[in-house]
Design a protein around this motif. Sequence first.
Motif, PDB file in Angstrom:
ATOM      1  N   ILE A   5       0.855  -1.185   0.000  1.00 45.00           N
ATOM      2  CA  ILE A   5       0.000   0.000   0.000  1.00 45.00           C
ATOM      3  C   ILE A   5       0.889   1.232   0.000  1.00 45.00           C
ATOM      4  O   ILE A   5       1.869   1.306   0.761  1.00 45.00           O
TER       5      ILE A   5
ATOM      6  N   TYR B 216      -6.207   2.275   4.666  1.00 44.39           N
ATOM      7  CA  TYR B 216      -6.302   0.856   4.320  1.00 44.39           C
ATOM      8  C   TYR B 216      -6.658   0.008   5.530  1.00 44.39           C
ATOM      9  O   TYR B 216      -7.556  -0.843   5.466  1.00 44.39           O
TER      10      TYR B 216
ATOM     11  N   THR C  88      -9.733   3.442  -1.889  1.00 40.08           N
ATOM     12  CA  THR C  88      -8.611   2.671  -1.357  1.00 40.08           C
ATOM     13  C   THR C  88      -7.842   1.897  -2.420  1.00 40.08           C
ATOM     14  O   THR C  88      -6.607   1.841  -2.396  1.00 40.08           O
TER      15      THR C  88
END
Length: 227
Positions: free
Chosen positions: A15, A23, A88
Amino acid sequence: MPLRGKAFMIVWHDIRAEGERDYHLWHTREHMPERLGVSGFLRGRRGVDWARDRHRYLTLYEGESLATFGAPEYLARLNSPTPWTLRTQPTFYNFIRCACDIAVSVGRGVGGAMATFRVPFEGADADAFRTLAPALADELLVLEGVNAVHLGTARPDVTGARTRETELRGMTRDDVFDAVVLVDAVGRRELEALMPEITARLQAKRLSVDPEETAVYDMAFCLEPTG
């Protein structure tokens, strides 16, 4: 068996730094509960290794069968992302995901850490792997600190469909390994101490072990369906 059902889906990814806080909230509060609401999803886990620069995150979903991970109900979710998912997903990268058919799963419970080994067959095949799997799992299960061992053969044909979520993420790889070995243990300290022995046991079975395809994850979240 400790893994529920006859199949699992495993995911490794990273990420982008600006999206990590969001997240964790999204995955815990919305995403995993949503997935566990799909018929056939029996348990979900998230793992993390904060020291890794690549494939820092692990997700494991246990499924009733391989069909669970290619079923119309699941694909409908993938093609109808929520607003939070839309925000996201673009922060994901280095994404590997694949459904796996369970070759063997022995032991008990969910440990505090899990080691993952992505394995190529290199001239062997799924039948040969399934033949050696029970003996290998038994050898690993008796190591001090290990509570469960799971071996699966990759089925990229099940999870290879292009969906709205895969478009949001960009590159998604479903075909980078042939089998996976998962070793569940009481904690990171115990599991890291065992890694040389586990690696030696895999190599003794003529399974290729690449350090780049091996990792240890602390278990961060575990969820089961409600009702």
